[in-house]
Design a protein around this motif. Structure first.
Motif, PDB file in Angstrom:
ATOM      1  N   LYS A   1       3.692  -2.573   4.939  1.00 23.01           N
ATOM      2  CA  LYS A   1       2.823  -2.056   3.895  1.00 23.01           C
ATOM      3  C   LYS A   1       2.206  -3.164   3.043  1.00 23.01           C
ATOM      4  O   LYS A   1       1.168  -2.958   2.422  1.00 23.01           O
ATOM      5  CB  LYS A   1       3.605  -1.091   3.000  1.00 23.01           C
ATOM      6  CG  LYS A   1       4.096   0.154   3.733  1.00 23.01           C
ATOM      7  CD  LYS A   1       4.826   1.097   2.803  1.00 23.01           C
ATOM      8  CE  LYS A   1       5.331   2.330   3.557  1.00 23.01           C
ATOM      9  NZ  LYS A   1       6.035   3.295   2.664  1.00 23.01           N
TER      10      LYS A   1
ATOM     11  N   CYS B   1      -4.949   8.093   7.690  1.00 17.36           N
ATOM     12  CA  CYS B   1      -4.603   7.412   6.431  1.00 17.36           C
ATOM     13  C   CYS B   1      -5.829   7.139   5.573  1.00 17.36           C
ATOM     14  O   CYS B   1      -6.931   6.899   6.087  1.00 17.36           O
ATOM     15  CB  CYS B   1      -3.891   6.091   6.730  1.00 17.36           C
ATOM     16  SG  CYS B   1      -2.349   6.283   7.647  1.00 17.36           S
ATOM     17  N   ASP B   2      -5.614   7.168   4.263  1.00  9.96           N
ATOM     18  CA  ASP B   2      -6.683   6.820   3.333  1.00  9.96           C
ATOM     19  C   ASP B   2      -6.854   5.303   3.233  1.00  9.96           C
ATOM     20  O   ASP B   2      -7.953   4.801   3.019  1.00  9.96           O
ATOM     21  CB  ASP B   2      -6.382   7.395   1.937  1.00  9.96           C
ATOM     22  CG  ASP B   2      -6.374   8.916   1.941  1.00  9.96           C
ATOM     23  OD1 ASP B   2      -7.115   9.499   2.767  1.00  9.96           O
ATOM     24  OD2 ASP B   2      -5.621   9.511   1.145  1.00  9.96           O
ATOM     25  N   THR B   3      -5.738   4.583   3.375  1.00 11.09           N
ATOM     26  CA  THR B   3      -5.769   3.116   3.325  1.00 11.09           C
ATOM     27  C   THR B   3      -5.984   2.562   4.724  1.00 11.09           C
ATOM     28  O   THR B   3      -5.360   3.017   5.682  1.00 11.09           O
ATOM     29  CB  THR B   3      -4.438   2.564   2.772  1.00 11.09           C
ATOM     30  OG1 THR B   3      -4.199   3.130   1.481  1.00 11.09           O
ATOM     31  CG2 THR B   3      -4.485   1.041   2.666  1.00 11.09           C
ATOM     32  N   TYR B   4      -6.884   1.566   4.842  1.00 12.63           N
ATOM     33  CA  TYR B   4      -7.143   0.982   6.167  1.00 12.63           C
ATOM     34  C   TYR B   4      -5.913   0.213   6.653  1.00 12.63           C
ATOM     35  O   TYR B   4      -5.338  -0.604   5.927  1.00 12.63           O
ATOM     36  CB  TYR B   4      -8.345   0.039   6.127  1.00 12.63           C
ATOM     37  CG  TYR B   4      -8.599  -0.614   7.465  1.00 12.63           C
ATOM     38  CD1 TYR B   4      -9.228   0.090   8.505  1.00 12.63           C
ATOM     39  CD2 TYR B   4      -8.188  -1.923   7.708  1.00 12.63           C
ATOM     40  CE1 TYR B   4      -9.447  -0.493   9.733  1.00 12.63           C
ATOM     41  CE2 TYR B   4      -8.399  -2.517   8.950  1.00 12.63           C
ATOM     42  CZ  TYR B   4      -9.027  -1.800   9.953  1.00 12.63           C
ATOM     43  OH  TYR B   4      -9.233  -2.387  11.177  1.00 12.63           O
TER      44      TYR B   4
ATOM     45  N   ASN C   1      -6.199   5.328  11.445  1.00 13.92           N
ATOM     46  CA  ASN C   1      -7.024   5.283  10.233  1.00 13.92           C
ATOM     47  C   ASN C   1      -7.731   6.599   9.936  1.00 13.92           C
ATOM     48  O   ASN C   1      -8.232   6.798   8.828  1.00 13.92           O
ATOM     49  CB  ASN C   1      -8.036   4.136  10.346  1.00 13.92           C
ATOM     50  CG  ASN C   1      -7.373   2.781  10.182  1.00 13.92           C
ATOM     51  OD1 ASN C   1      -6.929   2.419   9.105  1.00 13.92           O
ATOM     52  ND2 ASN C   1      -7.265   2.035  11.284  1.00 13.92           N
TER      53      ASN C   1
ATOM     54  N   ARG D   1      -0.578  -4.278   5.273  1.00 15.02           N
ATOM     55  CA  ARG D   1      -1.306  -3.134   5.817  1.00 15.02           C
ATOM     56  C   ARG D   1      -1.516  -3.302   7.330  1.00 15.02           C
ATOM     57  O   ARG D   1      -2.613  -3.108   7.847  1.00 15.02           O
ATOM     58  CB  ARG D   1      -2.646  -2.962   5.109  1.00 15.02           C
ATOM     59  CG  ARG D   1      -2.530  -2.628   3.620  1.00 15.02           C
ATOM     60  CD  ARG D   1      -3.811  -2.915   2.863  1.00 15.02           C
ATOM     61  NE  ARG D   1      -3.799  -2.400   1.516  1.00 15.02           N
ATOM     62  CZ  ARG D   1      -3.138  -2.942   0.503  1.00 15.02           C
ATOM     63  NH1 ARG D   1      -2.415  -4.022   0.706  1.00 15.02           N
ATOM     64  NH2 ARG D   1      -3.196  -2.415  -0.711  1.00 15.02           N
TER      65      ARG D   1
ATOM     66  N   ALA E   1       0.829  -1.199   0.000  1.00 11.48           N
ATOM     67  CA  ALA E   1       0.000   0.000   0.000  1.00 11.48           C
ATOM     68  C   ALA E   1       0.869   1.257   0.000  1.00 11.48           C
ATOM     69  O   ALA E   1       1.994   1.247   0.505  1.00 11.48           O
ATOM     70  CB  ALA E   1      -0.906  -0.008   1.223  1.00 11.48           C
TER      71      ALA E   1
END
Length: 291
Positions: free
Chosen positions: A166, A206-209, A203, A169, A133
């Motif tokens: 990453k 961040c845009d990604t969980y 979270n 995640r 990610a």
């Protein structure tokens, strides 16, 4: 059996901890209250309740009898079940095949809540097969600073290590310090609450969980081993007595450990009963299980 010391937020919580650790019902304990504890101001400066507990004499004798029966060798060199089986004629070949098929079918079925937990667990595993990610590394320092402020407000000394994977995640946080028992709390409830709080913070940034895992003093692994041993000990007791046994209330993660540990046991099956946060696992003897 000598007295052992247990602690909890209240005396009742300490008793539950003792019953869970020793693998017996709280009614089967001899208890001495050492300290009732204090709540402190807004949870700060609180002291846990402390008790001394041990199994009652008749319970200890029953446990010793169970262990002696399990270790007693029979004439053919195998461990005896404690009861002599009457001699029987060899079963016809078809009947033997039927019994084998019955044993294959005689597997414990997960209850609905366990199926959901297993499904969620599998979905998390699938996430690990995704591509790395795009996550800014600054989230590591921001999370560490957030935790330092949090522990300072709790008046706790702690060293913090934050690692970010990453690919999966996942953010792994390990905390060390002189008073980690306060962070763990009763059966890890404070640790779970802190993990949830950190997850919200991370979270939101961040845009990604990102999945957050918080641990201290390898508590998660030690707790898993404790629950697995508890499940096996209680299952052995249920096999011998042919009576069901209710464990103390647990969170969904801990209940899944109990279910998973005994899912392939030929003699017992498990089921979750009650409503959260008092939902608990009950271990039942199988109707067709061999003694």
């Amino acid at each position: 059996m000598e007295f052992r010391e247990f602690s909890g937020k209240t005396v009742e919580d300490a008793i539950i901890e003792a019953a869970t650790t020793l693998g017996i019902a709280s009614s089967e304990l001899d208890i001495e209250v050492v300290s009732k504890g204090t709540s402190g101001f807004l949870g700060i400066g609180s002291k846990p309740a402390v008790i001394k507990a041990k199994a009652k004499k008749e319970v200890k004798d029953d446990i010793d009898d169970i262990l002696a029966t399990a270790k007693k060798p029979s004439r053919n060199g195998r461990k005896s079940s404690g009861a002599k089986k009457p001699a029987s004629k060899p079963a016809p070949k078809k009947e033997e095949e039927t019994k084998k098929n019955d044993k294959k079918d005689d597997q414990p079925e997960f209850t609905e809540d366990v199926k959901q937990e297993e499904k969620a667990f599998e979905e998390k595993k699938e996430e690990e097969n995704l591509q790395p990610a795009e996550i800014d590394d600054s989230i590591i320092d921001e999370t560490k600073q957030y935790l330092e402020k949090l522990f300072a407000a709790m008046e706790l000394e702690a060293s913090i290590e934050v690692a970010l994977d990453k690919m999966t995640r996942t953010m792994s946080i390990d905390v060390e310090g002189p008073e980690m028992g306060v962070i763990i709390g009763k059966r890890g409830q404070t640790l779970d609450s802190l993990q949830y709080l950190i997850s919200l913070f991370v979270n939101k940034k961040c845009d990604t969980y990102i999945r957050v895992k918080l641990d201290t003093e390898n508590y998660r692994e030690r707790r898993r081993e404790t629950l697995e041993n508890l499940a096996k000990n209680i299952a052995f007791k249920v096999k011998r007595s042919r009576r069901s046994f209710s464990l103390e209330p647990m969170n969904p993660y801990e209940r899944r450990i109990i279910h998973s540990t005994l899912q392939n046991d030929r003699f017992v099956t498990t089921k979750s009963e009650g409503e959260e946060p008092y939902r608990k696992v009950v271990i039942y003897p199988k109707k067709n299980g061999n003694r």
